[in-house]
Design a protein around this motif. Structure first.
Motif, mmCIF file in Angstrom:
data_model
loop_
_atom_site.group_PDB
_atom_site.id
_atom_site.type_symbol
_atom_site.label_atom_id
_atom_site.label_comp_id
_atom_site.label_asym_id
_atom_site.label_seq_id
_atom_site.Cartn_x
_atom_site.Cartn_y
_atom_site.Cartn_z
ATOM 1 N N VAL A 150 0.824 -1.204 0.000
ATOM 2 C CA VAL A 150 0.000 0.000 0.000
ATOM 3 C C VAL A 150 0.864 1.262 0.000
ATOM 4 N N ALA A 151 1.928 1.285 0.786
ATOM 5 C CA ALA A 151 2.774 2.484 0.862
ATOM 6 C C ALA A 151 3.371 2.824 -0.498
ATOM 7 N N ARG A 152 3.816 1.825 -1.241
ATOM 8 C CA ARG A 152 4.375 2.087 -2.576
ATOM 9 C C ARG A 152 3.336 2.700 -3.501
ATOM 10 N N GLU A 153 2.134 2.155 -3.436
ATOM 11 C CA GLU A 153 1.056 2.679 -4.284
ATOM 12 C C GLU A 153 0.721 4.121 -3.910
ATOM 13 N N LEU A 154 0.698 4.426 -2.617
ATOM 14 C CA LEU A 154 0.355 5.776 -2.159
ATOM 15 C C LEU A 154 1.421 6.803 -2.508
ATOM 16 N N MET A 155 2.667 6.370 -2.594
ATOM 17 C CA MET A 155 3.749 7.308 -2.885
ATOM 18 C C MET A 155 3.600 7.940 -4.262
ATOM 19 N N GLU A 156 2.746 7.368 -5.091
ATOM 20 C CA GLU A 156 2.483 7.974 -6.399
ATOM 21 C C GLU A 156 1.623 9.233 -6.269
ATOM 22 N N MET A 180 4.059 13.313 6.399
ATOM 23 C CA MET A 180 4.153 11.922 6.852
ATOM 24 C C MET A 180 2.911 11.503 7.631
ATOM 25 N N SER A 181 2.294 12.423 8.364
ATOM 26 C CA SER A 181 1.079 12.071 9.116
ATOM 27 C C SER A 181 -0.051 11.689 8.170
ATOM 28 N N LEU A 182 -0.265 12.480 7.130
ATOM 29 C CA LEU A 182 -1.293 12.147 6.144
ATOM 30 C C LEU A 182 -0.966 10.825 5.464
ATOM 31 N N PHE A 183 0.295 10.635 5.137
ATOM 32 C CA PHE A 183 0.739 9.391 4.498
ATOM 33 C C PHE A 183 0.407 8.188 5.390
ATOM 34 N N GLN A 184 0.732 8.269 6.682
ATOM 35 C CA GLN A 184 0.438 7.169 7.615
ATOM 36 C C GLN A 184 -1.055 6.933 7.751
ATOM 37 N N GLU A 185 -1.840 8.016 7.814
ATOM 38 C CA GLU A 185 -3.294 7.869 7.925
ATOM 39 C C GLU A 185 -3.867 7.172 6.690
ATOM 40 N N GLU A 186 -3.391 7.543 5.525
ATOM 41 C CA GLU A 186 -3.881 6.940 4.280
ATOM 42 C C GLU A 186 -3.489 5.466 4.185
ATOM 43 N N ILE A 187 -2.270 5.137 4.580
ATOM 44 C CA ILE A 187 -1.852 3.730 4.586
ATOM 45 C C ILE A 187 -2.780 2.933 5.496
ATOM 46 N N SER A 188 -2.991 3.450 6.695
ATOM 47 C CA SER A 188 -3.847 2.767 7.668
ATOM 48 C C SER A 188 -5.252 2.554 7.108
ATOM 49 N N SER A 189 -5.808 3.586 6.516
ATOM 50 C CA SER A 189 -7.154 3.498 5.960
ATOM 51 C C SER A 189 -7.234 2.449 4.844
ATOM 52 N N LYS A 190 -6.285 2.487 3.939
ATOM 53 C CA LYS A 190 -6.294 1.541 2.820
ATOM 54 C C LYS A 190 -6.050 0.098 3.282
ATOM 55 N N GLU A 191 -5.168 -0.091 4.273
ATOM 56 C CA GLU A 191 -4.936 -1.436 4.813
ATOM 57 C C GLU A 191 -6.192 -1.960 5.508
ATOM 58 N N TYR A 192 -6.876 -1.098 6.217
ATOM 59 C CA TYR A 192 -8.111 -1.474 6.901
ATOM 60 C C TYR A 192 -9.150 -1.961 5.887
ATOM 61 N N ILE A 193 -9.349 -1.179 4.847
ATOM 62 C CA ILE A 193 -10.311 -1.549 3.799
ATOM 63 C C ILE A 193 -9.887 -2.836 3.111
ATOM 64 N N ARG A 194 -8.604 -2.957 2.802
ATOM 65 C CA ARG A 194 -8.108 -4.159 2.121
ATOM 66 C C ARG A 194 -8.361 -5.417 2.954
ATOM 67 N N SER A 252 2.991 12.809 14.327
ATOM 68 C CA SER A 252 2.353 13.210 15.575
ATOM 69 C C SER A 252 1.611 12.027 16.189
ATOM 70 N N GLY A 253 1.602 11.974 17.493
ATOM 71 C CA GLY A 253 0.826 10.955 18.186
ATOM 72 C C GLY A 253 -0.671 11.146 17.986
ATOM 73 N N GLN A 254 -1.058 12.287 17.427
ATOM 74 C CA GLN A 254 -2.460 12.569 17.153
ATOM 75 C C GLN A 254 -2.926 11.985 15.821
ATOM 76 N N THR A 255 -2.019 11.430 15.054
ATOM 77 C CA THR A 255 -2.358 10.846 13.757
ATOM 78 C C THR A 255 -3.348 9.708 13.971
ATOM 79 N N LYS A 256 -4.382 9.662 13.131
ATOM 80 C CA LYS A 256 -5.431 8.643 13.281
ATOM 81 C C LYS A 256 -5.085 7.413 12.443
ATOM 82 N N ILE A 257 -5.117 6.252 13.085
ATOM 83 C CA ILE A 257 -4.911 5.008 12.356
ATOM 84 C C ILE A 257 -5.998 4.011 12.756
ATOM 85 N N SER A 258 -6.227 3.041 11.882
ATOM 86 C CA SER A 258 -7.257 2.019 12.121
ATOM 87 C C SER A 258 -6.635 0.643 12.008
#
Length: 184
Positions: free
Chosen positions: A39-45, A53-67, A102-108
């Motif tokens: 997922v991270a490789r795909e998002l880097m596009e 980096m916070s947005l990047f981590q949140e997006e990875i988490s979201s996409k992994e959750y859905i996957r 940030s520790g405030q970054t949202k992950i799932s």
């Protein structure tokens, strides 16, 4: 019924390469195979981790959750997955520890275990040459990842896998075949 095998471990541990080798071997055995890329490789596009980096981590988490919840919709005999959602949690924890996120970054984190088998590679086969990822060559990250992955999944660990590459490939191919037979 399908078999899902996830590949876990730090960067440069041969995950993507072995996934493609195993895919070809399984297809030679007339099994249909779907590969789910990292997922991270795909998002880097679309997202530059250096910029946010916070947005990047949140997006990875979201996409992994859905996957994780959508694997059951795949039409294939075998699904090979590059990284588990716990790998990405390990990177998140490490990035918080080192001040990159940030520790405030949202992950799932999914509350299901979508993988029939998790294969963990411990030993990097080459050094990271990309400046952006150089800081991930760290024993602390390796320890975080290993403890998180093994706390959630039944893991087959390969240390110094280069000793017998063919045996490892055969092991994974045999596992997939035997699992398919037992499900029939």
């Amino acid at each position: 019924m399908w078999v899902s095998i996830a590949f876990s471990g730090q960067q440069n541990t041969w995950k993507s390469t072995i996934i493609n080798t195993i895919k070809n071997k399984l297809e030679d055995l007339w099994l249909s195979v779907v590969v789910k890329g990292e997922v991270a490789r795909e998002l880097m596009e679309t997202i530059d981790p250096k910029e946010d980096m916070s947005l990047f981590q949140e997006e990875i988490s979201s996409k992994e959750y859905i996957r994780a919840y959508h694997l059951e919709k795949e039409v294939a005999d075998v699904i090979l997955i590059d990284r588990t959602f716990m790998d990405n949690l390990a990177y998140f924890v490490y990035n918080v520890m080192t001040g990159k996120v940030s520790g405030q970054t949202k992950i799932s984190i999914p509350d299901i275990d979508p993988y029939d088998k998790v294969v963990y590679f411990d030993t990097p086969i080459k050094e990271t040459t990309t400046d952006m990822f150089q800081h991930y060559d760290d024993e602390r990250l390796r320890a975080i990842m290993w403890s998180l992955v093994k706390s959630r999944f039944e893991v087959e660990e390969f240390r110094n896998w280069m000793v017998d590459e063919e045996a490892i490939i055969s092991y994974i191919v045999d596992y997939a075949q035997n699992r398919m037979r037992s499900e029939s």
